[in-house]
Design a protein around this motif. Structure first.
Motif, PDB file in Angstrom:
ATOM      1  N   SER A 148      -1.521  -7.479 -14.419  1.00 32.11           N
ATOM      2  CA  SER A 148      -0.131  -7.290 -14.006  1.00 32.11           C
ATOM      3  C   SER A 148      -0.116  -6.752 -12.586  1.00 32.11           C
ATOM      4  CB  SER A 148       0.613  -6.308 -14.926  1.00 32.11           C
ATOM      5  OG  SER A 148       0.712  -6.842 -16.210  1.00 32.11           O
ATOM      6  N   GLY A 149      -1.174  -7.000 -11.867  1.00 26.78           N
ATOM      7  CA  GLY A 149      -1.359  -6.381 -10.574  1.00 26.78           C
ATOM      8  C   GLY A 149      -1.898  -4.978 -10.754  1.00 26.78           C
ATOM      9  N   ASP A 150      -2.364  -4.396  -9.648  1.00 25.01           N
ATOM     10  CA  ASP A 150      -2.773  -2.995  -9.656  1.00 25.01           C
ATOM     11  C   ASP A 150      -1.510  -2.153  -9.507  1.00 25.01           C
ATOM     12  OD1 ASP A 150      -5.677  -3.171  -9.841  1.00 25.01           O
ATOM     13  OD2 ASP A 150      -5.598  -4.083  -7.858  1.00 25.01           O
ATOM     14  N   LEU A 151      -0.721  -2.120 -10.576  1.00 21.83           N
ATOM     15  CA  LEU A 151       0.653  -1.631 -10.505  1.00 21.83           C
ATOM     16  C   LEU A 151       0.779  -0.200  -9.992  1.00 21.83           C
ATOM     17  CD1 LEU A 151       1.992  -3.138 -13.864  1.00 21.83           C
ATOM     18  CD2 LEU A 151       2.405  -3.980 -11.536  1.00 21.83           C
ATOM     19  N   ALA A 152       0.089   0.737 -10.629  1.00 18.31           N
ATOM     20  CA  ALA A 152       0.256   2.145 -10.250  1.00 18.31           C
ATOM     21  C   ALA A 152      -0.202   2.414  -8.810  1.00 18.31           C
ATOM     22  CB  ALA A 152      -0.459   3.053 -11.243  1.00 18.31           C
ATOM     23  N   PRO A 153      -1.431   2.036  -8.433  1.00 14.28           N
ATOM     24  CA  PRO A 153      -1.851   2.331  -7.053  1.00 14.28           C
ATOM     25  C   PRO A 153      -1.008   1.626  -6.005  1.00 14.28           C
ATOM     26  CG  PRO A 153      -3.534   1.035  -8.209  1.00 14.28           C
ATOM     27  CD  PRO A 153      -2.549   1.474  -9.226  1.00 14.28           C
ATOM     28  N   LEU A 154      -0.589   0.380  -6.265  1.00 17.46           N
ATOM     29  CA  LEU A 154       0.245  -0.318  -5.294  1.00 17.46           C
ATOM     30  C   LEU A 154       1.635   0.306  -5.197  1.00 17.46           C
ATOM     31  CD1 LEU A 154      -0.843  -4.016  -5.966  1.00 17.46           C
ATOM     32  CD2 LEU A 154      -1.056  -2.788  -3.789  1.00 17.46           C
ATOM     33  N   SER A 155       2.134   0.848  -6.290  1.00 15.08           N
ATOM     34  CA  SER A 155       3.427   1.544  -6.247  1.00 15.08           C
ATOM     35  C   SER A 155       3.337   2.768  -5.342  1.00 15.08           C
ATOM     36  CB  SER A 155       3.857   1.953  -7.659  1.00 15.08           C
ATOM     37  OG  SER A 155       4.068   0.817  -8.468  1.00 15.08           O
ATOM     38  N   HIS A 156       2.282   3.552  -5.513  1.00 13.73           N
ATOM     39  CA  HIS A 156       2.088   4.714  -4.638  1.00 13.73           C
ATOM     40  C   HIS A 156       1.915   4.276  -3.186  1.00 13.73           C
ATOM     41  CE1 HIS A 156       1.727   8.077  -7.504  1.00 13.73           C
ATOM     42  NE2 HIS A 156       1.220   7.183  -8.342  1.00 13.73           N
ATOM     43  N   LEU A 157       1.219   3.147  -2.981  1.00 13.62           N
ATOM     44  CA  LEU A 157       0.972   2.646  -1.627  1.00 13.62           C
ATOM     45  C   LEU A 157       2.279   2.363  -0.887  1.00 13.62           C
ATOM     46  CD1 LEU A 157      -1.552   1.682   0.140  1.00 13.62           C
ATOM     47  CD2 LEU A 157      -0.890  -0.638  -0.549  1.00 13.62           C
ATOM     48  N   PHE A 158       3.294   1.931  -1.634  1.00 13.64           N
ATOM     49  CA  PHE A 158       4.535   1.514  -0.972  1.00 13.64           C
ATOM     50  C   PHE A 158       5.718   2.453  -1.181  1.00 13.64           C
ATOM     51  CE2 PHE A 158       2.167  -2.565  -1.265  1.00 13.64           C
ATOM     52  CZ  PHE A 158       1.997  -2.725   0.103  1.00 13.64           C
ATOM     53  N   LEU A 159       5.484   3.600  -1.812  1.00 13.21           N
ATOM     54  CA  LEU A 159       6.538   4.616  -1.893  1.00 13.21           C
ATOM     55  C   LEU A 159       7.072   5.008  -0.514  1.00 13.21           C
ATOM     56  CD1 LEU A 159       5.473   7.148  -4.701  1.00 13.21           C
ATOM     57  CD2 LEU A 159       7.442   5.595  -4.704  1.00 13.21           C
ATOM     58  N   PRO A 160       6.214   5.108   0.507  1.00 12.95           N
ATOM     59  CA  PRO A 160       6.726   5.489   1.829  1.00 12.95           C
ATOM     60  C   PRO A 160       7.784   4.535   2.389  1.00 12.95           C
ATOM     61  CG  PRO A 160       4.373   5.856   1.756  1.00 12.95           C
ATOM     62  CD  PRO A 160       4.733   5.120   0.486  1.00 12.95           C
ATOM     63  N   LEU A 196       8.776  -5.935  -6.796  1.00  9.57           N
ATOM     64  CA  LEU A 196       7.792  -6.598  -7.648  1.00  9.57           C
ATOM     65  C   LEU A 196       6.712  -7.273  -6.818  1.00  9.57           C
ATOM     66  CD1 LEU A 196       6.998  -7.321 -10.533  1.00  9.57           C
ATOM     67  CD2 LEU A 196       8.420  -9.370 -10.342  1.00  9.57           C
ATOM     68  N   ALA A 197       7.104  -7.893  -5.698  1.00  6.93           N
ATOM     69  CA  ALA A 197       6.127  -8.550  -4.824  1.00  6.93           C
ATOM     70  C   ALA A 197       5.136  -7.541  -4.248  1.00  6.93           C
ATOM     71  CB  ALA A 197       6.842  -9.280  -3.691  1.00  6.93           C
ATOM     72  N   LEU A 198       5.609  -6.339  -3.982  1.00  5.70           N
ATOM     73  CA  LEU A 198       4.750  -5.320  -3.400  1.00  5.70           C
ATOM     74  C   LEU A 198       3.706  -4.800  -4.382  1.00  5.70           C
ATOM     75  CD1 LEU A 198       7.460  -3.285  -1.449  1.00  5.70           C
ATOM     76  CD2 LEU A 198       5.612  -4.619  -0.417  1.00  5.70           C
ATOM     77  N   ILE A 199       4.079  -4.673  -5.656  1.00  4.55           N
ATOM     78  CA  ILE A 199       3.163  -4.029  -6.609  1.00  4.55           C
ATOM     79  C   ILE A 199       2.410  -5.011  -7.496  1.00  4.55           C
ATOM     80  CG2 ILE A 199       4.651  -2.004  -6.615  1.00  4.55           C
ATOM     81  CD1 ILE A 199       5.376  -2.682  -9.519  1.00  4.55           C
ATOM     82  N   ASN A 200       2.788  -6.283  -7.462  1.00  2.00           N
ATOM     83  CA  ASN A 200       2.058  -7.291  -8.228  1.00  2.00           C
ATOM     84  C   ASN A 200       0.958  -7.867  -7.347  1.00  2.00           C
ATOM     85  OD1 ASN A 200       2.067  -8.180 -10.844  1.00  2.00           O
ATOM     86  ND2 ASN A 200       4.058  -9.171 -10.707  1.00  2.00           N
ATOM     87  N   GLY A 201      -0.284  -7.638  -7.699  1.00  2.00           N
ATOM     88  CA  GLY A 201      -1.389  -8.150  -6.889  1.00  2.00           C
ATOM     89  C   GLY A 201      -2.659  -7.386  -7.186  1.00  2.00           C
ATOM     90  N   THR A 202      -3.755  -7.851  -6.628  1.00  2.91           N
ATOM     91  CA  THR A 202      -5.078  -7.288  -6.944  1.00  2.91           C
ATOM     92  C   THR A 202      -5.663  -6.496  -5.774  1.00  2.91           C
ATOM     93  OG1 THR A 202      -6.149  -9.322  -6.192  1.00  2.91           O
ATOM     94  CG2 THR A 202      -5.586  -9.187  -8.529  1.00  2.91           C
ATOM     95  N   GLN A 203      -4.792  -5.973  -4.913  1.00  3.52           N
ATOM     96  CA  GLN A 203      -5.293  -5.392  -3.666  1.00  3.52           C
ATOM     97  C   GLN A 203      -6.108  -4.103  -3.864  1.00  3.52           C
ATOM     98  OE1 GLN A 203      -2.044  -6.774  -3.795  1.00  3.52           O
ATOM     99  NE2 GLN A 203      -2.900  -8.596  -2.793  1.00  3.52           N
ATOM    100  N   PHE A 204      -5.867  -3.353  -4.932  1.00  7.76           N
ATOM    101  CA  PHE A 204      -6.687  -2.171  -5.205  1.00  7.76           C
ATOM    102  C   PHE A 204      -8.107  -2.611  -5.564  1.00  7.76           C
ATOM    103  CE2 PHE A 204      -8.400   1.132  -8.042  1.00  7.76           C
ATOM    104  CZ  PHE A 204      -8.091   2.305  -7.368  1.00  7.76           C
ATOM    105  N   ILE A 205      -8.219  -3.580  -6.460  1.00  8.87           N
ATOM    106  CA  ILE A 205      -9.540  -4.113  -6.833  1.00  8.87           C
ATOM    107  C   ILE A 205     -10.221  -4.730  -5.617  1.00  8.87           C
ATOM    108  CG2 ILE A 205     -10.761  -5.811  -8.252  1.00  8.87           C
ATOM    109  CD1 ILE A 205      -8.477  -5.628 -10.272  1.00  8.87           C
ATOM    110  N   ALA A 206      -9.479  -5.561  -4.889  1.00  3.43           N
ATOM    111  CA  ALA A 206     -10.071  -6.290  -3.769  1.00  3.43           C
ATOM    112  C   ALA A 206     -10.495  -5.360  -2.638  1.00  3.43           C
ATOM    113  CB  ALA A 206      -9.087  -7.342  -3.253  1.00  3.43           C
ATOM    114  N   ALA A 207      -9.720  -4.304  -2.371  1.00  2.00           N
ATOM    115  CA  ALA A 207     -10.089  -3.363  -1.306  1.00  2.00           C
ATOM    116  C   ALA A 207     -11.387  -2.657  -1.657  1.00  2.00           C
ATOM    117  CB  ALA A 207      -8.960  -2.352  -1.089  1.00  2.00           C
ATOM    118  N   HIS A 208     -11.546  -2.279  -2.930  1.00  2.00           N
ATOM    119  CA  HIS A 208     -12.816  -1.690  -3.360  1.00  2.00           C
ATOM    120  C   HIS A 208     -13.947  -2.712  -3.221  1.00  2.00           C
ATOM    121  CE1 HIS A 208     -10.358   1.555  -5.020  1.00  2.00           C
ATOM    122  NE2 HIS A 208     -11.463   2.244  -5.182  1.00  2.00           N
ATOM    123  N   ALA A 209     -13.661  -3.967  -3.567  1.00  2.00           N
ATOM    124  CA  ALA A 209     -14.683  -5.014  -3.469  1.00  2.00           C
ATOM    125  C   ALA A 209     -15.099  -5.238  -2.023  1.00  2.00           C
ATOM    126  CB  ALA A 209     -14.176  -6.314  -4.088  1.00  2.00           C
TER     127      ALA A 209
END
Length: 526
Positions: A148-160, A196-209
């Motif tokens: 469902s994307g990296d929902l929690a970390p991406l949400s925090h990423l875009f709170l600002p 939804l576009a901001l928090i749906n995605g694999t960017q937390f996994i991919a950034a670690h990768a």
């Protein structure tokens, strides 16, 4: 590492792990081209039209997850997008590394700028502002299940974007409101689907990768160099690295490692000194470096190839194809990277495992001229005995971390999301294993340099001789016990700063020493 001159066009240029890191470190400037801006505008207009027409489309005018059948009025669509960032900001644990959070911004803007997400141009520009001005959101490390994307970390990423959350700015952690007071920025009103576009995605996994690919690559290269130095110190045989052997079992990684190590040993007086010795074959930790290091290289290459697909993909949901077609699919699912990250995690652990075995081998005193525990006056001195305890502990810890995160799945979202990848956990875990591996390699470097010393006045090849001198600039030869933790810390810095890689490259150019490897293009760039 791949490079691009001057700038990188998000959504248009091809992104690699190396380029992402260069953008994160300010070595390349990211821009949004006019072509990408046009695509973004068209996609946003499609979303606006969907809202006007009122036909239900997931995440635009419906609720999320198990609330997908709940219709949202036209007037409430914007509130929905603001609410999703707040309700999904449920991360816990220590914040992730600032560079990883910045990489998340970079990878997200690359995906959004392709024009299939309905994001607004002003929102992309604000994300780009955060990247270019190093105002990096604080993101908790735990809370994503990798689907469902990296929902929690991406949400925090875009709170600002909403004026909420915290950022690291000018080397201080401050609230977003303090950032706004300093810079004059104001909160953004998110339009339909943007949250939804901001928090749906694999960017937390991919950034670690991205960091796994970069750091494991460094470890692989240094493991070959340190392994070659250990062969010199223990007077191992060069024959297991002959191309004639590896052409009969032509794995790319094996061939690469064998060729690299043979190049490093070329011209060595130490190797010539025992060419007629009566030893038939060496222990596996020396003899089988091409097979073990090579297998880890193959795992690295597999992750690198899959990661590049991910970095240039759209992992949002739903996808806005055109006015007539929006698709609610599963491109947010982290499984493609999750399994490869687990494979790379095992590859890193095995690199440390065989390194620990070489350290143990060096202490046994079975190589002519090299004393037991790498010190002449033992008894009153323990020599290098206890350093191997540390590598044994680290290697064991890594083995415990190798259980594949992707083998687990816990249903979420009231069963709507009933299979998840856990790739977020795998990414964090792989970096822990690599951090331990760096420490193991540092200790092997110290022990290899100590064994190497006992071969003097014989010389090695130009590269290994210069690397040994470079190590000795930081850590002196030990003829009696001392606080070896201090030596280890210096060794870790050598590994993390890639000092021996830089030295090898400098000498190979200066002395015109070839480090030729048939597959250097695949294994030396990312």
């Amino acid at each position: 590492m791949s490079t691009i001159t001057n700038h990188f066009s998000f959504g248009e240029d091809y992104l690699t792990a190396g380029i992402a890191i260069q953008i994160a470190r300010g070595e390349i400037t990211g821009i949004i081209s006019e072509t990408s801006r046009d695509s973004v505008k068209k996609s946003q207009q499609v979303v606006e039209n969907i809202v006007e027409k009122g036909a239900p489309v997931y995440g635009i005018n419906t609720g999320f997850g198990p609330l997908c059948t709940t219709k949202i009025s036209k007037e409430e669509t914007n509130i929905l997008q603001s609410n999703i960032l707040q309700s999904h900001s449920v991360g816990v644990g220590e914040p992730i590394d600032t560079e990883i959070a910045k990489l998340m911004l970079i990878l997200k803007i690359q995906s959004l700028a392709k024009g299939y997400s309905g994001i607004a141009e002003k929102t992309l520009d604000r994300i780009l502002w955060h990247i270019n001005n190093d105002a990096i959101p604080i993101v908790p490390s735990q809370g994503s299940v990798g689907a469902s994307g990296d929902l929690a970390p991406l949400s925090h990423l875009f709170l600002p974007l909403l004026g909420l959350g915290k950022v690291e700015y000018q080397n201080k952690v401050i609230t977003t409101q303090e950032l706004f007071d300093t810079t004059g920025l104001k909160p953004i009103d998110l339009g339909p689907k943007e949250g939804l576009a901001l928090i749906n995605g694999t960017q937390f996994i991919a950034a670690h990768a991205v960091q796994v690919v970069a750091k494991l690559h460094s470890c692989l290269t240094q493991a070959d160099i340190i392994g070659a130095m250990m062969i010199e110190g223990l007077q191992g045989s060069v024959k297991p690295f002959f191309k004639e052997l590896h052409q009969l079992r032509p794995y790319k990684g094996n061939i690469h490692v064998a060729s690299r190590i043979k190049s490093l040993l070329k011209g060595s007086e130490i190797m010539e000194d025992h060419i007629d010795c009566d030893r038939v074959q060496d222990p596996y930790s020396l003899r089988c470096m091409p097979q073990v290091h090579g297998s880890s290289r193959n795992a690295w290459l597999h992750l690198k190839e899959l990661l590049e697909v991910e970095l240039n993909s759209v992992t949002d949901n739903p996808i806005i194809i055109n006015e007539e077609l929006t698709i609610s699919g599963g491109s947010f699912h982290g499984q493609p990277l999750a399994m490869a990250i687990d494979y790379a995690c095992l590859a890193a652990s095995e690199l440390g495992n065989i390194s620990d075995r070489r350290i143990y081998l060096a202490l046994e005193g079975n190589s002519p001229g090299v004393p037991k525990l790498l010190m002449q006056d033992t008894g009153i001195n323990s020599g290098y005995m206890i350093l191997q305890y540390t590598t044994a502990a680290l290697a064991s810890e890594n083995k415990g971390l190798c259980f594949p995160s992707s083998a687990d799945s816990i249903p979420t979202s009231l069963g709507q999301e009933d299979h998840v990848s856990m790739g977020s956990i795998g990414g964090r875990k792989a970096l822990r294993v690599i951090e331990n591996l760096e420490k193991i390699l540092a200790i092997e470097l110290l022990t290899a340099a100590q064994a190497f010393e006992y071969r003097k006045p014989l010389k090695s090849g130009a590269i290994l001789d210069e690397i040994h001198k470079k190590v000795r600039e930081a850590v002196s030869f030990a003829d009696k016990d001392r606080v070896f933790a201090d030596d280890i810390e210096k060794g870790i810095k050598i590994i993390q700063n890639k000092t021996i890689i830089a030295t090898a490259n400098q000498v190979s150019i200066k002395e015109n020493v070839s480090l030729d490897t048939k597959f250097s293009g695949e294994f030396e760039t990312y």
